[in-house]
Write a protein that holds these residues in place. Structure first.
Motif, PDB file in Angstrom:
ATOM      1  N   SER A 128       0.884  -1.399  -0.161  1.00 32.30           N
ATOM      2  CA  SER A 128       0.554   0.020  -0.100  1.00 32.30           C
ATOM      3  C   SER A 128       0.797   0.518   0.054  1.00 32.30           C
ATOM      4  CB  SER A 128      -0.930   0.163   1.205  1.00 32.30           C
ATOM      5  OG  SER A 128      -2.069  -1.331   1.218  1.00 32.30           O
ATOM      6  N   TRP A 129       0.154   2.450  -0.640  1.00 30.46           N
ATOM      7  CA  TRP A 129       0.685   3.452  -0.822  1.00 30.46           C
ATOM      8  C   TRP A 129      -0.107   4.414   0.124  1.00 30.46           C
ATOM      9  CZ3 TRP A 129       3.631   4.893  -6.304  1.00 30.46           C
ATOM     10  CH2 TRP A 129       4.514   4.083  -6.488  1.00 30.46           C
ATOM     11  N   TRP A 130       0.941   5.288   1.064  1.00 28.34           N
ATOM     12  CA  TRP A 130       0.456   6.262   1.845  1.00 28.34           C
ATOM     13  C   TRP A 130       0.833   8.175   1.405  1.00 28.34           C
ATOM     14  CZ3 TRP A 130      -3.366   5.135   6.074  1.00 28.34           C
ATOM     15  CH2 TRP A 130      -3.106   3.806   5.764  1.00 28.34           C
ATOM     16  N   HIS A 131       0.206   8.915   1.388  1.00 28.91           N
ATOM     17  CA  HIS A 131       0.358  10.310   1.143  1.00 28.91           C
ATOM     18  C   HIS A 131       0.177  11.404   1.530  1.00 28.91           C
ATOM     19  CE1 HIS A 131      -2.564  12.676  -0.772  1.00 28.91           C
ATOM     20  NE2 HIS A 131      -1.374  13.374  -1.761  1.00 28.91           N
ATOM     21  N   ARG A 132       0.789  12.546   1.290  1.00 30.44           N
ATOM     22  CA  ARG A 132       0.250  13.207   1.969  1.00 30.44           C
ATOM     23  C   ARG A 132       1.535  14.684   1.548  1.00 30.44           C
ATOM     24  NH1 ARG A 132       2.410  17.440   5.893  1.00 30.44           N
ATOM     25  NH2 ARG A 132       3.889  17.163   6.934  1.00 30.44           N
ATOM     26  N   ASP A 133       0.146  15.967   1.586  1.00 26.86           N
ATOM     27  CA  ASP A 133       0.986  16.963   1.169  1.00 26.86           C
ATOM     28  C   ASP A 133       1.993  17.450   1.700  1.00 26.86           C
ATOM     29  OD1 ASP A 133      -0.167  16.980  -1.656  1.00 26.86           O
ATOM     30  OD2 ASP A 133      -1.965  17.939  -0.444  1.00 26.86           O
ATOM     31  N   LEU A 134       3.539  18.336   0.927  1.00 22.65           N
ATOM     32  CA  LEU A 134       4.020  18.496   1.683  1.00 22.65           C
ATOM     33  C   LEU A 134       4.372  19.938   1.883  1.00 22.65           C
ATOM     34  CD1 LEU A 134       7.258  16.278   1.286  1.00 22.65           C
ATOM     35  CD2 LEU A 134       5.938  16.216   2.915  1.00 22.65           C
ATOM     36  N   ASP A 135       3.653  20.895   3.061  1.00 25.71           N
ATOM     37  CA  ASP A 135       4.720  21.953   3.111  1.00 25.71           C
ATOM     38  C   ASP A 135       5.477  22.846   2.257  1.00 25.71           C
ATOM     39  OD1 ASP A 135       1.903  22.872   4.199  1.00 25.71           O
ATOM     40  OD2 ASP A 135       3.029  22.082   5.979  1.00 25.71           O
ATOM     41  N   PRO A 136       5.473  23.683   1.276  1.00 17.13           N
ATOM     42  CA  PRO A 136       6.893  24.640   0.673  1.00 17.13           C
ATOM     43  C   PRO A 136       7.688  25.379   1.054  1.00 17.13           C
ATOM     44  CG  PRO A 136       4.843  25.281   0.288  1.00 17.13           C
ATOM     45  CD  PRO A 136       4.214  24.646   1.103  1.00 17.13           C
ATOM     46  N   LEU A 137       8.680  25.101   1.118  1.00 16.80           N
ATOM     47  CA  LEU A 137      10.139  25.325   1.943  1.00 16.80           C
ATOM     48  C   LEU A 137       9.746  26.761   1.733  1.00 16.80           C
ATOM     49  CD1 LEU A 137      12.796  25.521   3.406  1.00 16.80           C
ATOM     50  CD2 LEU A 137      13.868  25.064   1.514  1.00 16.80           C
ATOM     51  N   GLY A 138       9.136  28.121   0.587  1.00 17.60           N
ATOM     52  CA  GLY A 138       9.616  29.133   0.545  1.00 17.60           C
ATOM     53  C   GLY A 138      10.761  30.320   0.153  1.00 17.60           C
ATOM     54  N   GLY A 139      11.395  28.500  -0.146  1.00 18.52           N
ATOM     55  CA  GLY A 139      12.622  29.807  -0.641  1.00 18.52           C
ATOM     56  C   GLY A 139      13.416  28.724  -1.602  1.00 18.52           C
ATOM     57  N   PRO A 140      14.842  29.478  -1.962  1.00 15.28           N
ATOM     58  CA  PRO A 140      15.507  28.058  -3.133  1.00 15.28           C
ATOM     59  C   PRO A 140      15.542  27.004  -2.197  1.00 15.28           C
ATOM     60  CG  PRO A 140      16.574  29.751  -1.864  1.00 15.28           C
ATOM     61  CD  PRO A 140      15.213  29.992  -1.724  1.00 15.28           C
ATOM     62  N   VAL A 141      15.191  25.919  -3.562  1.00 12.49           N
ATOM     63  CA  VAL A 141      15.599  24.084  -3.203  1.00 12.49           C
ATOM     64  C   VAL A 141      16.571  23.972  -3.447  1.00 12.49           C
ATOM     65  CG1 VAL A 141      12.976  23.809  -3.931  1.00 12.49           C
ATOM     66  CG2 VAL A 141      14.947  23.814  -5.388  1.00 12.49           C
ATOM     67  N   GLU A 142      17.511  23.053  -2.424  1.00 15.27           N
ATOM     68  CA  GLU A 142      18.727  22.598  -2.860  1.00 15.27           C
ATOM     69  C   GLU A 142      18.806  21.945  -4.026  1.00 15.27           C
ATOM     70  OE1 GLU A 142      19.084  20.203   0.862  1.00 15.27           O
ATOM     71  OE2 GLU A 142      19.416  21.995   1.991  1.00 15.27           O
ATOM     72  N   ALA A 143      19.782  21.805  -4.555  1.00 23.72           N
ATOM     73  CA  ALA A 143      20.389  20.930  -6.031  1.00 23.72           C
ATOM     74  C   ALA A 143      20.565  19.893  -5.284  1.00 23.72           C
ATOM     75  CB  ALA A 143      21.366  21.513  -6.337  1.00 23.72           C
ATOM     76  N   GLY A 144      20.314  18.794  -6.300  1.00 26.41           N
ATOM     77  CA  GLY A 144      21.568  17.485  -5.790  1.00 26.41           C
ATOM     78  C   GLY A 144      21.131  16.320  -6.931  1.00 26.41           C
ATOM     79  N   ASP A 145      21.972  15.745  -7.412  1.00 25.99           N
ATOM     80  CA  ASP A 145      22.423  14.391  -8.499  1.00 25.99           C
ATOM     81  C   ASP A 145      21.699  13.388  -7.897  1.00 25.99           C
ATOM     82  OD1 ASP A 145      22.813  16.287 -10.733  1.00 25.99           O
ATOM     83  OD2 ASP A 145      24.546  16.017  -9.540  1.00 25.99           O
ATOM     84  N   ASP A 146      22.466  13.750  -6.466  1.00 28.49           N
ATOM     85  CA  ASP A 146      21.538  11.969  -5.680  1.00 28.49           C
ATOM     86  C   ASP A 146      20.123  11.778  -5.415  1.00 28.49           C
ATOM     87  OD1 ASP A 146      21.659   9.453  -3.914  1.00 28.49           O
ATOM     88  OD2 ASP A 146      22.672   9.754  -2.841  1.00 28.49           O
ATOM     89  N   CYS A 147      19.697  10.859  -6.163  1.00 35.47           N
ATOM     90  CA  CYS A 147      17.757  10.817  -5.532  1.00 35.47           C
ATOM     91  C   CYS A 147      17.400  10.162  -4.703  1.00 35.47           C
ATOM     92  CB  CYS A 147      16.988   9.952  -6.857  1.00 35.47           C
ATOM     93  SG  CYS A 147      17.150  10.468  -8.066  1.00 35.47           S
ATOM     94  N   ARG A 148      18.768   9.634  -3.768  1.00 31.97           N
ATOM     95  CA  ARG A 148      18.258   8.847  -2.345  1.00 31.97           C
ATOM     96  C   ARG A 148      18.617  10.164  -1.740  1.00 31.97           C
ATOM     97  NH1 ARG A 148      23.833   5.311  -2.414  1.00 31.97           N
ATOM     98  NH2 ARG A 148      24.306   7.323  -3.383  1.00 31.97           N
ATOM     99  N   LEU A 149      17.495   9.497  -0.528  1.00 30.02           N
ATOM    100  CA  LEU A 149      17.579  10.177   0.928  1.00 30.02           C
ATOM    101  C   LEU A 149      17.983   9.398   1.635  1.00 30.02           C
ATOM    102  CD1 LEU A 149      15.173  12.746   0.246  1.00 30.02           C
ATOM    103  CD2 LEU A 149      17.075  13.554   0.051  1.00 30.02           C
ATOM    104  N   VAL A 150      18.301   9.583   2.848  1.00 29.37           N
ATOM    105  CA  VAL A 150      18.960   8.794   3.886  1.00 29.37           C
ATOM    106  C   VAL A 150      19.122   9.883   5.411  1.00 29.37           C
ATOM    107  CG1 VAL A 150      20.536   7.015   5.309  1.00 29.37           C
ATOM    108  CG2 VAL A 150      19.338   7.070   2.855  1.00 29.37           C
ATOM    109  N   VAL A 151      18.531   9.687   6.260  1.00 29.92           N
ATOM    110  CA  VAL A 151      18.576  10.340   8.114  1.00 29.92           C
ATOM    111  C   VAL A 151      18.862   9.863   8.644  1.00 29.92           C
ATOM    112  CG1 VAL A 151      17.400  12.959   6.794  1.00 29.92           C
ATOM    113  CG2 VAL A 151      15.392  10.873   8.119  1.00 29.92           C
ATOM    114  N   GLU A 152      18.864   9.855  10.188  1.00 35.51           N
ATOM    115  CA  GLU A 152      18.672   8.697  11.082  1.00 35.51           C
ATOM    116  C   GLU A 152      17.321   8.353  11.527  1.00 35.51           C
ATOM    117  OE1 GLU A 152      19.642   7.994  15.666  1.00 35.51           O
ATOM    118  OE2 GLU A 152      20.437   9.954  14.818  1.00 35.51           O
TER     119      GLU A 152
END
Length: 237
Positions: A128-152
């Motif tokens: 199953s896929w669960w979704h929610r809309d995210l609140d925008p940052l309100g400023g410039p977005v970070e650039a990046g070529d790596d599509c992976r996101l890892v946090v603790e």
């Protein structure tokens, strides 16, 4: 039942557009149609009709496309003229697909008639896929070529939305999450990269849906259904 031809393409596009319109109210940003959705879909579905490796079939009431991926026939583009035709034409099309191999059906939650037709041929929810809309940052977005996101405590990736939809940026697809703190952290990392939508994938009936995702504002939008895997007993008996 017969194979689709190029002569059927406009009819297929009409049914697809009507289906998209029905889905939009359930998740307006997630399923927001792209401005050129019909042209993009015309090119894509036309290429599927032309391909001998793709299952493309129709009845008088509807059509189905099945695309083979890793040995599984993925069915996503699949629509009918009228909801009342699902018990007959919908089930018949799905049976036709299942005769070609193992089926994986994409089933948006609001499409209850589609789900009933799938149940008739023995498909069950496997993801199953669960979704929610995210609140925008309100400023410039970070650039990046790596599509992976890892946090603790969480991991995922930024993926493009299907070309027929335009949520306004990449979609965060979370594949691992331990707790609410980790979920918030990976969402924030995705927002900094311009993601307007987050999707979390869970096995069916995973308690984290109600315990973790619902309090965080998530909604189950899409299920993926397959035939159950039949396991042979040890020793072949």
């Amino acid at each position: 039942m017969r194979r689709l031809t190029r002569a059927d393409l406009d009819w297929v596009l009409d049914l697809s557009a009507a289906r998209r319109e029905r889905l939009v109210p359930f998740a307006p940003r997630f399923w927001n149609p792209a401005p050129a959705a019909r042209d993009v879909h015309r090119d894509f579905l036309g290429s599927l009709i032309d391909s001998p490796r793709v299952l493309s079939i129709r009845t008088d009431e509807g059509f189905l496309f099945g695309v083979s991926r890793d040995g599984i026939l993925v069915v996503d583009d699949f629509a009918l003229e009228h909801e009342t035709a699902w018990p007959l034409d919908g089930s018949a099309l799905l049976r036709g697909a299942s005769e070609e191999g193992r089926v994986r059906l994409v089933c948006p939650v609001p499409e209850s008639a589609r789900r009933l037709a799938a149940a008739e041929i023995g498909l069950v929810t496997v993801e199953s896929w669960w979704h929610r809309d995210l609140d925008p940052l309100g400023g410039p977005v970070e650039a990046g070529d790596d599509c992976r996101l890892v946090v603790e405590g969480a991991a995922g990736q930024l993926v493009p939305a299907p070309p027929v939809y335009a949520p306004g940026g990449p979609v965060l697809l979370v594949t691992e999450v331990a707790n609410a703190v980790a979920l918030s952290a990976i969402e924030q990392a995705a927002v900094r990269r311009g993601a307007p939508v987050s999707v979390v994938t869970l096995p069916p009936d995973d308690p984290r849906g109600a315990q973790l995702l619902e309090p965080a504002g998530y909604r189950r939008t899409t299920d993926f259904l397959e035939q159950p895997v039949t396991r042979r007993p040890v020793g072949g008996r």
